[in-house]
Design an enzyme around this catalytic site. Structure first.
Site, PDB file in Angstrom:
ATOM      1  N   ARG A 439      53.442  80.512  64.632  1.00 25.46           N
ATOM      2  CA  ARG A 439      53.152  79.180  65.153  1.00 25.46           C
ATOM      3  C   ARG A 439      53.270  79.042  66.656  1.00 25.46           C
ATOM      4  NH1 ARG A 439      55.964  77.919  60.524  1.00 25.46           N
ATOM      5  NH2 ARG A 439      54.485  77.633  58.840  1.00 25.46           N
ATOM      6  N   VAL A 440      54.155  79.733  67.292  1.00 22.93           N
ATOM      7  CA  VAL A 440      54.317  79.501  68.734  1.00 22.93           C
ATOM      8  C   VAL A 440      53.951  80.712  69.579  1.00 22.93           C
ATOM      9  CG1 VAL A 440      56.018  77.682  68.551  1.00 22.93           C
ATOM     10  CG2 VAL A 440      56.781  80.028  68.565  1.00 22.93           C
TER      11      VAL A 440
END
Ligand code: ATP
Ligand code: MG
Length: 576
Positions: A439-440
């Protein structure tokens, strides 16, 4: 609440000034309601003892000497001038309150002791048993204290006494731990002698707050093509590695550690509930690949007591925090948290806590959230260090919706999902591209990698659908067959042997070549050889482009054209 009283013990009555000073001390420490009473005690020569509640302040000569020698730690100051140190210790000196409470062991077994007494013991406090073995308070009820034991519980007898220390559990830490294998208490188990600690770090620490953090910005390269291209990990991220048993979970973590050679990243591998022989083998592998120099292994093996398995990841994290606080980057692997949860479940059941879903206690979510929240990328004011966590979870029969896996999926910033079917079909690492996410990490991915990876995920998704679709049809039109072969080629490209991390430029050359359909005429079982030879040749012919990609993390459109042209020409010549 009963009224608190301070009792001053000494052989002869205190002078007026002395009494004034003691009263001042008590009021400062305990508030103005506590009164002072003097009681004669002829056993106390040379000084005073002050009892407030359960605490004893020792101002006798023996007590002072003991406290002073404790504060001037001989090992720490070996070879330094002692006199100034003693002077320092004296000027900064304040009477320590020694908890003088004693409790009694009521029952003991399975690594757990129940204790009566010790009314003021706190959650997480370390207790010392008569035999010198330590334990930690993990359960407080009205009548009894539940304590986990860090050692052999057979040395503790019911009816024996136990004492408070007033301290919470901590682990020694320091640079000397690099290259070593330690147990969950920080004691060496590799037979290489003592480790000189710089400091002690509490194993349970508060995670950095929002203000002290910043978002991930630097990549943590694993050297594994399928991960670095599609599921990039950033320094400070928590990326779960999840899959059934024997699907190559540990292999990914080990490759990631090996890839940190010379990259200024300290690695900590926490082994929980594994066979001692597996851990020994892993240490040997790391050593062989020169990765042990920047790695610490914390091991609580399957044969170790449950309490040690329970604290091992926190201890590993505390070691990591020591380095993070110095502005360094740390990669920590928890292998694995399923076994950790099982160890905690056993402890909780022995402590008579009520079982919940899958017989885990209610706080099993908190068990892992408080651990994983300690991974962070600190703000520049805090030194900018980071802890990247790769927790590992084992699933049963690919069931990711079981209790512990869902918990940990929701705590982490993405997961790399490994699949048995892929693994057994020879697709290793067996990363399921559809179900994995990061996700990041994308924010931290280099421009070069972003440009190179292009439509890879999309192409693979298309391939998977088409594969299912065409499974049973024998006569395919040319376009479909080309599409399928292209997809199979990409899958072949993602197969990567263990202990063989790729550098940035190797990945870029492979991805750009494959996505430009340069491998269309290459037979499936030749693809690996093709890519290896292609990158080696490209390195020789275009060293400057390779160097630029590695150093700057970027390449120009002209560079891309060069790679594509090179790959196509290479493919033309491959079979002649
Ligand atoms: P466990 O559940 O027992 O912990 P695991 O999921 O951690 O297993 P590994 O021990 O990492 O799996 O790997 C299982 C086996 O697969 C090992 O023998 C390993 O050498 C092999 N293996 C893993 N990755 C690869 C790879 N990329 N290429 C070839 N073999 C691999
Ligand atoms: Mg494993």
């Amino acid at each position: 609440m009963s009224e608190m009283k301070a009792i001053l013990l000494s052989a002869s009555a205190p002078s007026f000034e002395q009494e004034q000073r003691f009263t001042e001390f008590i009021h400062r420490e305990y508030g103005p309601d506590v009164s002072l009473e003097w009681v004669q005690d002829n056993s106390i020569v040379n000084g005073f003892q002050l009892k407030v509640g359960e605490k004893i302040y020792d101002w006798t000569r023996e007590g002072l000497y003991e406290q002073l020698s404790r504060s001037v730690d001989k090992r720490k100051y070996a070879g330094k001038e002692l006199i100034p140190l003693i002077k320092n210790a004296l000027t900064d000196w304040e009477a320590e309150a020694l908890p003088a409470e004693k409790g009694t062991v009521i029952t003991v077994g399975d690594g757990i002791a129940h204790i009566k007494g010790l009314e003021n013991a706190e959650y997480g406090e370390i207790l010392v048993f008569e035999s010198g073995i330590r334990g930690m308070v993990l359960d407080l009820t009205e009548s009894l204290i539940g304590c986990i034991i860090f050692g052999d519980d057979e040395e503790i007898l019911a009816g024996s006494s136990v004492r408070r220390t007033g301290r919470t559990a901590s682990i020694p830490a320091g640079e000397a731990f690099l290259g070593r294998v330690v147990d969950a208490l920080g004691l060496p188990i590799d037979g290489k002698g003592n480790i000189r600690a710089r400091t002690y770090k509490p194993i349970e620490a508060k995670a950095p707050g929002i203000i002290d953090r910043q978002s991930v910005r630097d990549p943590l390269e694993t050297g594994i093509l399928s991960i670095d291209s599609m599921f990039p990990i950033g320094r400070g991220q928590r990326e779960l590695i999840i899959g059934d048993r024997q699907t190559g979970k540990t292999a990914i973590a080990v490759d990631a550690i090996i890839n940190q050679n010379g990259k200024n990243c300290i690695c900590i591998y926490v082994a929980i509930g594994q066979k001692a022989s597996s851990v020994a083998q892993l240490v040997e592998t790391l050593r062989k690949h020169g990765a042990m120099e920047h790695t610490i292994v914390v091991a609580a093996n399957a044969s170790d007591a449950g309490p040690l398995q329970y604290i091992a990841p926190y201890a590993g994290c505390a070691l990591g925090e020591y380095f993070m606080e110095q502005g360094k980057d740390v990669l920590i692997v928890y292998d694995d948290l399923s076994k950790h949860a099982v160890a905690y479940r056993a402890i909780s059941l022995l402590l008579d806590r009520s079982p919940g879903r899958e017989a885990y206690p209610g706080d099993v979510f908190y068990l892992h959230s408080r651990l994983l929240e300690r991974s962070a990328r600190l703000s520049d004011e805090k030194g900018g260090g980071s802890i990247t966590a790769l927790p590992i979870v084992e699933t049963q029969d690919s069931d990711v919706s079981a209790y512990v896996p869902t918990n940990i999926i929701s705590i982490t910033d993405g997961q790399i999902y490994l699949e048995s079917d892929l693994f057994f079909s020879g697709q290793r690492p067996a990363v399921n591209v559809g179900l994995s996410v990061s996700r990041v990490g994308g924010d931290a991915q280099t421009k070069a990698m972003k440009k190179a990876v292009g439509t890879l995920r999309l192409d693979l998704a298309q391939f998977r659908e088409m594969e299912v679709f065409t499974q049973f049809s024998s006569d395919l039109d040319d376009a479909t067959r080309d599409q399928l072969e292209y997809g199979q080629g990409l899958m072949q490209m993602l197969i990567q042997p263990q202990y063989n991390p790729y550098s940035q430029h190797q990945m870029v050359v492979m991805l750009v070549s494959a996505l430009s359909h340069a491998m269309q005429k290459i037979r499936q079982d030749d693809i690996h050889r093709f890519l290896t030879e292609l990158t080696a040749d490209f390195e020789n012919m275009h060293e400057e482009i390779c160097r630029k990609i590695d150093a700057e993390g970027d390449f120009s459109d002209a560079d891309k054209d060069t790679i594509v042209r090179f790959a196509k020409e290479f493919a033309e010549k491959f079979y002649v």
